[in-house]
Design an enzyme around this catalytic site. Structure first.
Site, PDB file in Angstrom:
ATOM      1  N   GLY A   1       0.827  -1.003  -0.148  1.00 41.68           N
ATOM      2  CA  GLY A   1      -0.021  -0.177   0.109  1.00 41.68           C
ATOM      3  C   GLY A   1       1.015   1.418   0.017  1.00 41.68           C
ATOM      4  O   GLY A   1       2.142   1.162   0.552  1.00 41.68           O
TER       5      GLY A   1
ATOM      6  N   GLN B   1       2.549   9.942   1.009  1.00 39.58           N
ATOM      7  CA  GLN B   1       3.719   9.411   0.997  1.00 39.58           C
ATOM      8  C   GLN B   1       4.762   9.935  -0.154  1.00 39.58           C
ATOM      9  O   GLN B   1       6.089   9.628  -0.042  1.00 39.58           O
ATOM     10  CB  GLN B   1       3.803   7.963   1.016  1.00 39.58           C
ATOM     11  CG  GLN B   1       3.241   7.469   2.285  1.00 39.58           C
ATOM     12  CD  GLN B   1       3.203   5.985   2.666  1.00 39.58           C
ATOM     13  OE1 GLN B   1       2.291   5.471   2.130  1.00 39.58           O
ATOM     14  NE2 GLN B   1       4.075   5.347   3.091  1.00 39.58           N
TER      15      GLN B   1
ATOM     16  N   CYS C   1       5.633   0.193   7.475  1.00 39.07           N
ATOM     17  CA  CYS C   1       5.396   1.245   6.791  1.00 39.07           C
ATOM     18  C   CYS C   1       6.406   1.587   5.952  1.00 39.07           C
ATOM     19  O   CYS C   1       7.513   1.868   6.371  1.00 39.07           O
ATOM     20  CB  CYS C   1       4.823   2.481   7.539  1.00 39.07           C
ATOM     21  SG  CYS C   1       4.460   3.891   6.571  1.00 39.07           S
ATOM     22  N   LEU C   2       6.113   2.154   4.426  1.00 39.34           N
ATOM     23  CA  LEU C   2       7.310   2.403   3.503  1.00 39.34           C
ATOM     24  C   LEU C   2       7.941   3.732   3.956  1.00 39.34           C
ATOM     25  O   LEU C   2       9.025   4.120   3.474  1.00 39.34           O
ATOM     26  CB  LEU C   2       6.733   2.490   2.125  1.00 39.34           C
ATOM     27  CG  LEU C   2       6.557   1.034   1.601  1.00 39.34           C
ATOM     28  CD1 LEU C   2       5.759   1.305   0.359  1.00 39.34           C
ATOM     29  CD2 LEU C   2       7.473  -0.154   1.623  1.00 39.34           C
TER      30      LEU C   2
ATOM     31  N   HIS D   1      -4.848   1.751   7.218  1.00 41.29           N
ATOM     32  CA  HIS D   1      -3.443   2.130   7.401  1.00 41.29           C
ATOM     33  C   HIS D   1      -3.278   3.407   6.315  1.00 41.29           C
ATOM     34  O   HIS D   1      -3.059   4.350   6.771  1.00 41.29           O
ATOM     35  CB  HIS D   1      -2.616   1.231   7.257  1.00 41.29           C
ATOM     36  CG  HIS D   1      -0.977   1.514   7.073  1.00 41.29           C
ATOM     37  ND1 HIS D   1      -0.100   1.209   8.008  1.00 41.29           N
ATOM     38  CD2 HIS D   1      -0.614   2.264   6.332  1.00 41.29           C
ATOM     39  CE1 HIS D   1       1.251   1.560   7.992  1.00 41.29           C
ATOM     40  NE2 HIS D   1       0.878   2.309   7.033  1.00 41.29           N
ATOM     41  N   GLU D   2      -3.931   3.160   5.226  1.00 39.67           N
ATOM     42  CA  GLU D   2      -3.534   4.048   4.248  1.00 39.67           C
ATOM     43  C   GLU D   2      -4.622   5.295   4.241  1.00 39.67           C
ATOM     44  O   GLU D   2      -3.965   6.561   3.893  1.00 39.67           O
ATOM     45  CB  GLU D   2      -3.893   3.487   2.611  1.00 39.67           C
ATOM     46  CG  GLU D   2      -2.765   2.490   2.429  1.00 39.67           C
ATOM     47  CD  GLU D   2      -1.400   2.601   2.384  1.00 39.67           C
ATOM     48  OE1 GLU D   2      -1.153   3.672   2.432  1.00 39.67           O
ATOM     49  OE2 GLU D   2      -0.792   1.513   2.844  1.00 39.67           O
TER      50      GLU D   2
ATOM     51  N   HIS E   1      -3.023   7.778   6.579  1.00 38.91           N
ATOM     52  CA  HIS E   1      -1.900   8.479   5.903  1.00 38.91           C
ATOM     53  C   HIS E   1      -2.436   9.847   5.467  1.00 38.91           C
ATOM     54  O   HIS E   1      -2.034  10.864   5.357  1.00 38.91           O
ATOM     55  CB  HIS E   1      -1.372   7.803   4.608  1.00 38.91           C
ATOM     56  CG  HIS E   1      -0.178   6.930   5.105  1.00 38.91           C
ATOM     57  ND1 HIS E   1       0.925   7.683   5.748  1.00 38.91           N
ATOM     58  CD2 HIS E   1      -0.006   5.543   4.825  1.00 38.91           C
ATOM     59  CE1 HIS E   1       1.891   6.405   6.079  1.00 38.91           C
ATOM     60  NE2 HIS E   1       1.353   5.487   5.580  1.00 38.91           N
TER      61      HIS E   1
HETATM   62 ZN   LIG Z   1       2.277   3.520   5.719  1.00 37.21          ZN
END
Ligand SMILES: [Zn+2]
Length: 204
Positions: free
Chosen positions: A85, A90, A128-129, A170-171, A174
């Site tokens: 995701g 991000q 998380c990226l 989660h997304e 963000h």
């Molecule tokens: Zn994340």
């Protein structure tokens, strides 16, 4: 969100005469290229400490060519980074959209609204990226509905359970400037910040 572990599909037959950890030249090259692609992708994803990760994204109004290009780029980055995701914030774009892989299928979800179904929750570890190798336990609702639009502006309605439900929560966080750390327990958060801070000092 989470980086997922790479599970290789190689058959580990014992009768082929190869050591398990011995890669062929082609495999080694492929692995090196994959690591390089991952490094390049991560360098294009905003990392913890970047203020944009704390900002709220705005509604998408124009379903144009630019949106399509951004979503394609984000899907590429997500895969290269071994993610499942990636939210627009991000990559520094304050628009309400994210890309994700749900049950093996890529989705572009625009103006998403997540609604819990029931009150059952589950704690699981997330990555998380934007947070390097940090992993924290996060409590999430187990089942949700997701109302959104696709990249062309067509309505999308999904009922999700388990990992896919966790990914979209989660997304959407963000897009509100919220990170998984905010939803973890105090001790896990302290530990995670301890791992994140030294890097900030070194790079500032
Ligand atoms: Zn994340």
């Amino acid at each position: 969100m989470a980086e997922h572990e790479h599970t290789h599909d190689h058959d580990h037959d014992h009768d082929d005469g190869h050591e398990h950890d011995e890669l062929t030249e082609a495999e080694a090259q492929e692995q090196a290229e994959r690591l390089l692609r991952k490094e390049i992708a991560l360098s294009q994803i905003r990392q913890y400490g970047d203020p944009v990760l704390r900002m709220r994204a705005d509604e998408v109004e124009a379903f144009d060519d630019e949106l399509r290009k951004v979503s394609e780029r984000m899907i590429g980055l997500m895969h290269d980074a071994d993610g499942i995701g990636l939210a627009a914030t991000q990559v520094g774009i304050l628009r309400r959209m994210f890309v994700c892989t749900l049950d093996g299928e890529d989705h572009v979800l625009v103006n998403p609204v997540v609604t819990p179904v029931g009150d059952e929750t589950e704690v699981d570890v997330e990555g998380c990226l934007s947070l390097g190798s940090v992993r924290v336990p996060v409590e999430r609702v187990t089942r949700v509905t997701l109302a959104a639009q696709d990249v062309a502006g067509e309505p999308v309605a999904l009922e999700l359970e388990g990992l896919p439900a966790r990914i979209v929560q989660h997304e959407v966080d963000h897009l509100e400037g919220r990170l998984m750390l905010d939803r973890s327990d105090a001790e896990s958060r302290r530990e995670a910040l301890g791992r994140l801070r030294p890097r900030l000092v070194l790079t500032s």
